[in-house]
Motif scaffolding. Sequence first.
Motif, PDB file in Angstrom:
ATOM      1  N   LEU A 139      14.210  58.118  55.630  1.00  0.00           N
ATOM      2  CA  LEU A 139      14.086  57.537  56.685  1.00  0.00           C
ATOM      3  C   LEU A 139      12.535  57.319  57.017  1.00  0.00           C
ATOM      4  N   ASP A 144      11.073  55.826  59.828  1.00  0.00           N
ATOM      5  CA  ASP A 144      11.900  55.399  61.571  1.00  0.00           C
ATOM      6  C   ASP A 144      11.805  57.373  61.631  1.00  0.00           C
ATOM      7  N   GLY A 147      15.190  59.294  63.766  1.00  0.00           N
ATOM      8  CA  GLY A 147      16.256  59.045  62.871  1.00  0.00           C
ATOM      9  C   GLY A 147      16.029  60.231  61.327  1.00  0.00           C
TER      10      GLY A 147
END
Length: 220
Positions: A139, A144, A147
Amino acid sequence: SAEAAEHIRRAVFRAITGARKGEAAAQADARIAPKPLMAAETALNKARLTGDPLQVAQPALALAALLEGHGHRARAKQLYREVMASGHPDFGPAAAFSLAELLEASEEWDAAESVYRWSVASGHPEFGIWSTSSLASLLERQGDIEGARGAYEDAARAGHPEISPWANVKLGGLLADLGDDEGARAAYQKAVESGHPEFAPWACLDLASMCETAGQMHDA
């Protein structure tokens, strides 16, 4: 290091996949060692005769690992998925972790993320946690950040002797990049306190570097 992490992963893999094997099986393995792929195929075919997916899981996982090692990735993926579907509480998460790594190596990012999450959801005390850490890295590389932060935090809280110190180091770096010096310092400190022979010194260096950058050498 990457080599150390791979060594640990393989050790865990051997421990899990060998957990159900008795002395007779170990002796059989020794006899068939010269032709491991053929022997693994034979073992899998014999297990399939039982009609029990749980009995098939271990030989299927062993063959998948051998096939992957010999470059036969397509069939390895197929067998890993079969083991995941077997419902076996140990070999299923082990297969998922190995499959996700293989998918990630093939740059199949979405599929890898999905399989890592499957392994995480299994709650397995080894492969579930390994998958949490690998998911966090994936991630982070995909951008991200939130995340990744959550997955690193989950791995850090797990209390795993190898993964948790590493996750705290990675979490510290992520938080430092986000400007959360207090959170980064706390994560690094947990890694230091773990006493891990590799990750504790790594955390010390990163913490000192962060403090130096912030002009806080008295805290380093």
